[in-house]
Design an enzyme around this catalytic site. Structure first.
Site, PDB file in Angstrom:
ATOM      1  N   ASN A 166      62.889 102.740  23.698  1.00 33.53           N
ATOM      2  CA  ASN A 166      62.537 102.163  22.396  1.00 33.53           C
ATOM      3  C   ASN A 166      61.506 101.054  22.563  1.00 33.53           C
ATOM      4  O   ASN A 166      61.493 100.334  23.566  1.00 33.53           O
ATOM      5  CB  ASN A 166      63.777 101.686  21.626  1.00 33.53           C
ATOM      6  CG  ASN A 166      64.705 100.773  22.384  1.00 33.53           C
ATOM      7  OD1 ASN A 166      64.798 100.839  23.597  1.00 33.53           O
ATOM      8  ND2 ASN A 166      65.406  99.919  21.669  1.00 33.53           N
ATOM      9  N   GLU A 185      60.075  98.068  20.150  1.00 35.38           N
ATOM     10  CA  GLU A 185      60.285  97.402  18.862  1.00 35.38           C
ATOM     11  C   GLU A 185      59.026  96.668  18.387  1.00 35.38           C
ATOM     12  O   GLU A 185      58.031  96.556  19.114  1.00 35.38           O
ATOM     13  CB  GLU A 185      61.476  96.434  18.988  1.00 35.38           C
ATOM     14  CG  GLU A 185      62.763  97.187  19.268  1.00 35.38           C
ATOM     15  CD  GLU A 185      64.017  96.333  19.193  1.00 35.38           C
ATOM     16  OE1 GLU A 185      63.926  95.087  19.223  1.00 35.38           O
ATOM     17  OE2 GLU A 185      65.105  96.945  19.086  1.00 35.38           O
ATOM     18  N   ASN A 186      59.119  96.211  17.145  1.00 41.52           N
ATOM     19  CA  ASN A 186      58.010  95.489  16.535  1.00 41.52           C
ATOM     20  C   ASN A 186      58.569  94.351  15.695  1.00 41.52           C
ATOM     21  O   ASN A 186      59.648  94.497  15.108  1.00 41.52           O
ATOM     22  CB  ASN A 186      57.201  96.461  15.650  1.00 41.52           C
ATOM     23  CG  ASN A 186      55.898  95.853  15.199  1.00 41.52           C
ATOM     24  OD1 ASN A 186      55.843  95.059  14.269  1.00 41.52           O
ATOM     25  ND2 ASN A 186      54.826  96.221  15.866  1.00 41.52           N
ATOM     26  N   ALA A 187      57.816  93.247  15.600  1.00 39.70           N
ATOM     27  CA  ALA A 187      58.239  92.108  14.783  1.00 39.70           C
ATOM     28  C   ALA A 187      58.401  92.517  13.322  1.00 39.70           C
ATOM     29  O   ALA A 187      59.195  91.915  12.590  1.00 39.70           O
ATOM     30  CB  ALA A 187      57.228  90.974  14.907  1.00 39.70           C
ATOM     31  N   CYS A 225      61.999 104.658  18.300  1.00 38.99           N
ATOM     32  CA  CYS A 225      63.190 104.883  19.125  1.00 38.99           C
ATOM     33  C   CYS A 225      62.824 105.564  20.439  1.00 38.99           C
ATOM     34  O   CYS A 225      61.760 106.191  20.568  1.00 38.99           O
ATOM     35  CB  CYS A 225      64.174 105.781  18.394  1.00 38.99           C
ATOM     36  SG  CYS A 225      64.907 105.062  16.935  1.00 38.99           S
ATOM     37  N   GLU A 254      64.042 108.247  21.763  1.00 31.22           N
ATOM     38  CA  GLU A 254      63.949 109.709  21.700  1.00 31.22           C
ATOM     39  C   GLU A 254      62.565 110.150  21.250  1.00 31.22           C
ATOM     40  O   GLU A 254      61.958 111.052  21.819  1.00 31.22           O
ATOM     41  CB  GLU A 254      65.004 110.260  20.728  1.00 31.22           C
ATOM     42  CG  GLU A 254      66.443 109.968  21.130  1.00 31.22           C
ATOM     43  CD  GLU A 254      66.951 108.603  20.666  1.00 31.22           C
ATOM     44  OE1 GLU A 254      66.123 107.687  20.426  1.00 31.22           O
ATOM     45  OE2 GLU A 254      68.180 108.452  20.550  1.00 31.22           O
ATOM     46  N   CYS A 310      69.500 108.405  16.236  1.00 36.94           N
ATOM     47  CA  CYS A 310      69.503 108.032  14.818  1.00 36.94           C
ATOM     48  C   CYS A 310      69.087 109.240  13.983  1.00 36.94           C
ATOM     49  O   CYS A 310      68.618 110.265  14.509  1.00 36.94           O
ATOM     50  CB  CYS A 310      68.562 106.843  14.572  1.00 36.94           C
ATOM     51  SG  CYS A 310      66.827 107.302  14.488  1.00 36.94           S
ATOM     52  N   CYS A 336      65.476 110.498  14.479  1.00 42.30           N
ATOM     53  CA  CYS A 336      65.289 111.189  15.771  1.00 42.30           C
ATOM     54  C   CYS A 336      65.969 112.558  15.766  1.00 42.30           C
ATOM     55  O   CYS A 336      65.477 113.497  16.397  1.00 42.30           O
ATOM     56  CB  CYS A 336      65.793 110.325  16.909  1.00 42.30           C
ATOM     57  SG  CYS A 336      64.723 108.893  17.200  1.00 42.30           S
TER      58      CYS A 336
HETATM   59  N1  THU Z   1      67.396 103.068  18.890  1.00 38.46           N
HETATM   60  C1  THU Z   1      66.891 104.074  19.651  1.00 38.46           C
HETATM   61  O1  THU Z   1      65.949 103.872  20.436  1.00 38.46           O
HETATM   62  N2  THU Z   1      67.435 105.301  19.539  1.00 38.46           N
HETATM   63  C2  THU Z   1      68.466 105.604  18.723  1.00 38.46           C
HETATM   64  O2  THU Z   1      68.787 106.756  18.547  1.00 38.46           O
HETATM   65  C3  THU Z   1      69.216 104.508  18.079  1.00 38.46           C
HETATM   66  C4  THU Z   1      68.442 103.253  17.912  1.00 38.46           C
HETATM   67  C5  THU Z   1      66.810 101.743  19.015  1.00 38.46           C
HETATM   68  C6  THU Z   1      65.985 101.307  17.845  1.00 38.46           C
HETATM   69  C7  THU Z   1      66.057  99.816  17.963  1.00 38.46           C
HETATM   70  O3  THU Z   1      65.050  99.395  18.876  1.00 38.46           O
HETATM   71  C8  THU Z   1      67.411  99.549  18.595  1.00 38.46           C
HETATM   72  O4  THU Z   1      67.831 100.777  19.160  1.00 38.46           O
HETATM   73  C9  THU Z   1      68.463  99.062  17.636  1.00 38.46           C
HETATM   74  O5  THU Z   1      68.539  99.890  16.527  1.00 38.46           O
END
Ligand code: THU
Length: 154
Positions: free
Chosen positions: A49, A51-53, A60, A62, A98, A101
């Site tokens: 994963n 992330e971004n501000a 994610c 996946e 999620c 994904c």
């Molecule tokens: N996240 C994933 O990378 N994959 C998932 O299937 C569930 C959530 C990440 C997104 C975010 O960076 C962090 O987990 C919390 O939601």
């Protein structure tokens, strides 16, 4: 199931996801997710994963793996693995993808023309579940519903 009960190819896949988890960029959630795709020729492609501000822009693990694989020339897969941990604690239950994904993985399944196996693990790999995308997203929407033939994209 635990790690030792997995086929060697799935053990290697999960270990690649574990390595990818170490590359997660997650300063906001502190939840580090690693994924890995097993290509039909045996190649393993990882993702983490990022992330971004502006939180909603986060990608994610996946989807990161899928896009990473596409750029490396891979679109046909047989399996994927997911593992996660929080900065401050290990997961006690498996981490599943999620909803967004799941939908992307359904696209990958149809493109792959293969019912992908998902290996979902706790941080310590003491609880592992093998699932299909039908388990994760029953009655899914995909290319076939639009009458789209993906054969030339394989
Ligand atoms: N996240 C994933 O990378 N994959 C998932 O299937 C569930 C959530 C990440 C997104 C975010 O960076 C962090 O987990 C919390 O939601």
């Amino acid at each position: 199931m635990v790690f030792s009960g997995l086929d060697k190819k799935y053990q290697d896949l999960l270990l690649a996801a574990q390595t990818a988890m170490g590359r997660a960029y997650a300063p906001y959630s502190n939840f580090y997710v690693g994924a890995a795709l097993l290509a039909q020729d045996g190649k393993i492609i990882p993702g983490a994963n990022f992330e971004n501000a502006s939180f909603g822009l986060t990608i994610c693990a996946e989807r990161s793996a899928v896009f990473n694989a596409n750029m490396a020339g891979y679109r046909l897969f047989s399996a994927f693995a997911i593992i996660a941990r929080h900065k401050d604690f290990d997961t006690v239950d498996i981490t599943g993808p999620c909803g967004a994904c799941r939908q992307v993985l359904c696209e990958v399944r149809e493109l792959s023309d293969c019912n992908l196996v998902g290996i979902l693990s706790t941080t310590k790999m003491d609880k592992i579940e093998l699932v299909t995308l039908d388990d994760l997203l029953p009655k899914s929407f995909g290319p076939a519903k639009l009458g789209v033939d993906l054969s030339k994209w394989r």
